[in-house]
Design an enzyme around this catalytic site. Structure first.
Site, PDB file in Angstrom:
ATOM      1  N   LYS A  52      15.793  33.188  11.312  1.00 28.54           N
ATOM      2  CA  LYS A  52      15.322  31.741  11.863  1.00 28.54           C
ATOM      3  C   LYS A  52      16.199  31.682  13.096  1.00 28.54           C
ATOM      4  O   LYS A  52      15.563  31.139  14.233  1.00 28.54           O
ATOM      5  CB  LYS A  52      15.552  30.533  10.788  1.00 28.54           C
ATOM      6  CG  LYS A  52      14.255  30.788   9.740  1.00 28.54           C
ATOM      7  CD  LYS A  52      14.426  29.859   8.505  1.00 28.54           C
ATOM      8  CE  LYS A  52      13.559  30.188   7.539  1.00 28.54           C
ATOM      9  NZ  LYS A  52      13.672  29.282   6.161  1.00 28.54           N
ATOM     10  N   GLN A  96      17.395  25.397   3.438  1.00 29.80           N
ATOM     11  CA  GLN A  96      16.926  26.712   3.068  1.00 29.80           C
ATOM     12  C   GLN A  96      17.001  26.510   1.544  1.00 29.80           C
ATOM     13  O   GLN A  96      17.864  26.052   0.891  1.00 29.80           O
ATOM     14  CB  GLN A  96      18.000  27.611   3.516  1.00 29.80           C
ATOM     15  CG  GLN A  96      17.811  28.896   2.976  1.00 29.80           C
ATOM     16  CD  GLN A  96      16.346  29.502   3.700  1.00 29.80           C
ATOM     17  OE1 GLN A  96      15.853  29.413   4.781  1.00 29.80           O
ATOM     18  NE2 GLN A  96      15.553  30.113   2.804  1.00 29.80           N
ATOM     19  N   ASP A 119       8.716  22.362   7.502  1.00 28.94           N
ATOM     20  CA  ASP A 119       8.719  23.297   6.792  1.00 28.94           C
ATOM     21  C   ASP A 119       7.240  22.904   5.797  1.00 28.94           C
ATOM     22  O   ASP A 119       6.887  23.504   5.154  1.00 28.94           O
ATOM     23  CB  ASP A 119       9.781  23.555   5.806  1.00 28.94           C
ATOM     24  CG  ASP A 119      10.343  24.942   5.457  1.00 28.94           C
ATOM     25  OD1 ASP A 119       9.513  25.534   5.976  1.00 28.94           O
ATOM     26  OD2 ASP A 119      11.279  24.825   4.841  1.00 28.94           O
TER      27      ASP A 119
END
Ligand code: NDP
Length: 283
Positions: A52, A96, A119
């Site tokens: 990322k 994460q 997300d």
């Protein structure tokens, strides 16, 4: 023989467009910024976070990587998210997963401000997906929709079968296909006679997490097959949830693993971050 759906090529073309949009934002004095929080030292998570970071640099998004020890208390993580929520220089926040067991992932995710939820895992984002009032789209299903669009695959009126009902992939995938007027069936571990269901699919999406689970007798000739799976084999190689060699003999189009859905997921995260930055500049 099935045509290959080339996620790397589509991803490169989408990333080039994202880089152009990032440059325009920078010209306007807005540096798009993505905060990525990693708690603990799970090696797979560390690789995802590194990828990322690299993607951010590639497209002109400033990465803010925050790594916390595994024993970080939940309260401390929630306070960090509060701080990032009110930091106007941060456009997107990503935590994460998985988180260490003593931290509630849903509680942490729901603390993220909806306008920074790149997300698309918060209740707010999920509710919008259900209603078809899209804010941010979840990255993996959105990447798949982009691939289908790029390859001119018609969804409307088609039988779409999704194997897997996770909150991250299966369920939102089914909703996006439904909102695009597909006739959608969702299968899972309790589905009876799975092959008879999957054989009806014009578009088959496999998100199971079992190497080469989808065999050729589960696929209708001419189907478009999307393989979400990322499985590590004992020899260290990656393989998908679809028996690629056999299924490519009968499908019309298929995604490889690696090089199919995977590259699109991070690309859509970059896209969501740019969307967040654009909205912030408009406010
Ligand atoms: P989960 O483990 O959360 O979900 C797996 C789903 O598969 C469950 O709904 C489960 O059913 C179903 N399933 C398991 N066994 C069977 C079976 N025998 N028959 C039918 N259905 C079954 O996985 P994720 O959705 O998170 O991920 C799926 C795969 O996609 C993994 O390989 C993961 O690594 C990969 N992935 C790839 C991404 C990418 O960027 N390409 C992003 C995210 C995930 P039940 O609900 O009944 O248990």
């Amino acid at each position: 023989m099935a045509a290959l759906i080339d996620g790397k090529a589509v991803s490169a073309s989408v990333r080039a467009e994202i880089a152009r949009e990032a440059a325009i934002l920078r010209d306007k004095g807005m540096i798009p910024k993505l905060a990525v929080i990693l708690v603990g030292d799970d090696p797979a998570s560390a690789v995802y976070v590194r990828n990322k970071h690299k993607a951010c640099i590639e497209v002109g998004i400033e990465p803010l990587q925050i790594t916390l020890p595994a024993e970080t208390p939940e309260d401390e993580l929630l306070s960090l998210i509060d701080k990032l929520n009110s930091d106007t220089s941060v456009n997107g926040i990503l935590v994460q997963l998985p988180l260490p067991k003593h931290i509630s992932a849903q509680k942490v995710i729901d603390r993220i401000a909806p306008d920074k939820d790149v997300d698309a895992f918060t209740h707010d984002s999920v509710g919008r997906i259900v209603e078809g009032r899209y804010g941010f789209l979840p990255c993996t299903p959105a990447g798949i929709m982009k691939l289908l669009e790029y390859y001119n695959v018609t969804i409307s009126g088609k039988n779409c079968v999704v194997i897997g009902r996770s909150n991250i992939v299966g369920k939102p995938m089914a909703l996006l296909l439904l909102n695009a007027s597909g006739t959608v069936t969702v299968c899972h571990s309790k589905t009876v006679d799975l092959p008879s269901v999957t054989r009806r699919a014009d578009i088959l999406v496999a998100a199971v997490g079992i190497p080469r689970f989808v065999k050729s007798d589960m696929v209708k000739p001419g189907a478009v097959v999307i393989d979400v799976g990322i499985n590590r084999l004992p020899d260290g190689k990656l393989c998908g949830d679809v028996d690629f060699d056999a299924v490519s003999e009968i499908a019309s189009m298929i995604t490889p693993v690696p090089g199919g859905v995977g590259p699109m997921t991070i690309t859509m995260l970059m896209q969501n971050t740019i969307t967040a930055a654009k909205r912030a500049i408009e406010r």
